[in-house]
Design a protein around this motif. Structure first.
Motif, short mmCIF file in Angstrom:
data_model
loop_
_atom_site.label_atom_id
_atom_site.label_comp_id
_atom_site.label_asym_id
_atom_site.label_seq_id
_atom_site.Cartn_x
_atom_site.Cartn_y
_atom_site.Cartn_z
N TRP A 1 10.18 -9.31 1.65
CA TRP A 1 9.79 -7.97 1.64
C TRP A 1 10.34 -7.23 0.24
O TRP A 1 9.60 -6.20 -0.06
CB TRP A 1 10.82 -7.24 2.80
CG TRP A 1 9.98 -7.64 4.21
CD1 TRP A 1 10.72 -8.39 5.19
CD2 TRP A 1 8.68 -7.17 4.71
NE1 TRP A 1 9.51 -8.64 6.23
CE2 TRP A 1 8.65 -7.82 5.95
CE3 TRP A 1 7.89 -6.32 4.26
CZ2 TRP A 1 7.59 -7.52 6.67
CZ3 TRP A 1 6.72 -5.84 5.01
CH2 TRP A 1 6.45 -6.90 6.06
N LYS B 1 2.46 -2.03 0.84
CA LYS B 1 2.73 -0.86 1.56
C LYS B 1 1.41 0.04 1.62
O LYS B 1 1.01 0.24 0.42
CB LYS B 1 4.14 -0.34 1.00
CG LYS B 1 4.39 0.97 2.02
CD LYS B 1 5.72 1.52 1.25
CE LYS B 1 6.24 2.56 2.34
NZ LYS B 1 7.57 3.02 1.88
N GLY C 1 2.60 7.89 8.35
CA GLY C 1 3.28 6.53 8.28
C GLY C 1 2.74 5.59 7.51
O GLY C 1 1.80 5.96 6.43
N THR D 1 3.24 -2.13 6.31
CA THR D 1 3.77 -2.85 5.31
C THR D 1 3.57 -4.48 5.73
O THR D 1 3.87 -4.58 6.93
CB THR D 1 5.07 -2.94 4.86
OG1 THR D 1 5.60 -1.40 4.78
CG2 THR D 1 5.90 -3.54 3.83
N LYS E 1 4.41 -4.83 9.49
CA LYS E 1 5.50 -3.55 9.90
C LYS E 1 4.91 -2.60 9.90
O LYS E 1 4.54 -2.13 8.83
CB LYS E 1 6.94 -3.72 9.28
CG LYS E 1 7.42 -5.02 9.42
CD LYS E 1 8.94 -5.07 8.48
CE LYS E 1 9.67 -6.21 8.87
NZ LYS E 1 10.99 -6.30 8.18
N GLN F 1 5.80 1.83 10.48
CA GLN F 1 6.72 2.77 10.41
C GLN F 1 5.91 4.15 10.76
O GLN F 1 5.20 4.25 9.64
CB GLN F 1 7.80 2.98 9.29
CG GLN F 1 8.51 1.77 9.40
CD GLN F 1 9.61 1.97 8.34
OE1 GLN F 1 9.37 2.47 7.41
NE2 GLN F 1 10.74 1.32 8.59
N SER G 1 6.07 8.31 11.71
CA SER G 1 6.97 9.65 12.34
C SER G 1 6.10 10.68 12.73
O SER G 1 4.87 10.74 12.38
CB SER G 1 7.77 10.26 10.95
OG SER G 1 8.56 8.92 10.53
N ILE H 1 2.16 0.47 21.38
CA ILE H 1 3.53 1.07 20.49
C ILE H 1 3.95 2.45 21.45
O ILE H 1 2.84 2.94 22.37
CB ILE H 1 3.33 1.64 19.32
CG1 ILE H 1 2.34 2.49 19.02
CG2 ILE H 1 3.27 0.59 18.01
CD1 ILE H 1 1.98 3.10 17.64
N LYS I 1 9.65 9.09 16.53
CA LYS I 1 9.71 7.77 15.34
C LYS I 1 9.39 6.54 15.99
O LYS I 1 10.05 6.39 17.05
CB LYS I 1 11.04 7.88 14.65
CG LYS I 1 11.30 9.04 13.83
CD LYS I 1 12.75 8.67 12.86
CE LYS I 1 12.77 10.20 12.06
NZ LYS I 1 12.40 9.83 10.85
N LYS J 1 8.71 2.25 15.11
CA LYS J 1 8.75 0.93 14.19
C LYS J 1 8.15 0.14 15.15
O LYS J 1 8.35 -0.14 16.31
CB LYS J 1 10.11 0.69 13.92
CG LYS J 1 10.70 1.67 13.05
CD LYS J 1 12.04 1.12 12.42
CE LYS J 1 12.73 2.05 11.49
NZ LYS J 1 13.83 1.42 10.99
N GLU K 1 6.66 -4.32 14.64
CA GLU K 1 6.72 -5.48 14.09
C GLU K 1 5.78 -6.35 14.87
O GLU K 1 6.07 -6.86 15.93
CB GLU K 1 7.97 -6.06 13.55
CG GLU K 1 8.94 -4.97 12.81
CD GLU K 1 10.22 -5.58 12.57
OE1 GLU K 1 10.52 -6.67 12.46
OE2 GLU K 1 11.24 -4.79 12.13
#
Length: 131
Positions: A14, A20, A34, A37, A49, A51, A53, A86, A93, A95, A97
């Motif tokens: 990472w 990203k 968001g 990555t 991954k 992320q 919001s 998800i 929020k 996350k 993976e």
């Protein structure tokens, strides 16, 4: 419990080669922000991954939906791959993976009535540009 070597490899991955990519602004959920990555791991798989919001709960959309599904386009597959569901929460929020043997070309999220769908519906919520 993961070994220290595998934990260090993941951290190196990472730090050294992660790419990203931001999600584009959504017409459906304009406050959502968001990024994705991804990195190739020692087994030649891609660790992916997300992320995000400010993604509203799917039942607050118009029309209401029950789930958000993450999809991936890749050069190795002619159809998008369902990477999984998800859960939008009141904390706004998220996350997520996962691992894929295919290199991601584009990641996108749709709102669906059923998270186990084989093909994405037309309710596109977030997407990246092609990588």
């Amino acid at each position: 419990m993961p070994s220290l070597a595998s934990a260090n490899h993941s951290e190196v991955c990472w730090v050294s080669c992660a790419k990203k990519i931001p999600f584009q602004t959504s017409v459906q959920v304009p406050a959502a922000r968001g990024n994705v990555t991804y990195c190739k791991d020692k087994n030649s798989n891609y660790e992916i991954k997300l992320q995000i919001s400010y993604l509203a709960e799917p039942n607050r959309l118009q029309p209401p939906k029950t789930a958000y599904v993450v999809w991936m386009d890749s050069d190795q597959n002619s159809n998008p791959i369902n990477l999984g569901q998800i859960i939008g929460t009141s904390k706004l929020k998220i996350k997520f993976e996962t691992v894929s043997s295919s290199k991601p070309k584009r990641i996108f999220i749709t709102a669906e009535d059923d998270s186990s769908v084989q093909y994405p519906g037309s309710y596109l919520v977030l997407e990246t540009s092609d990588f």
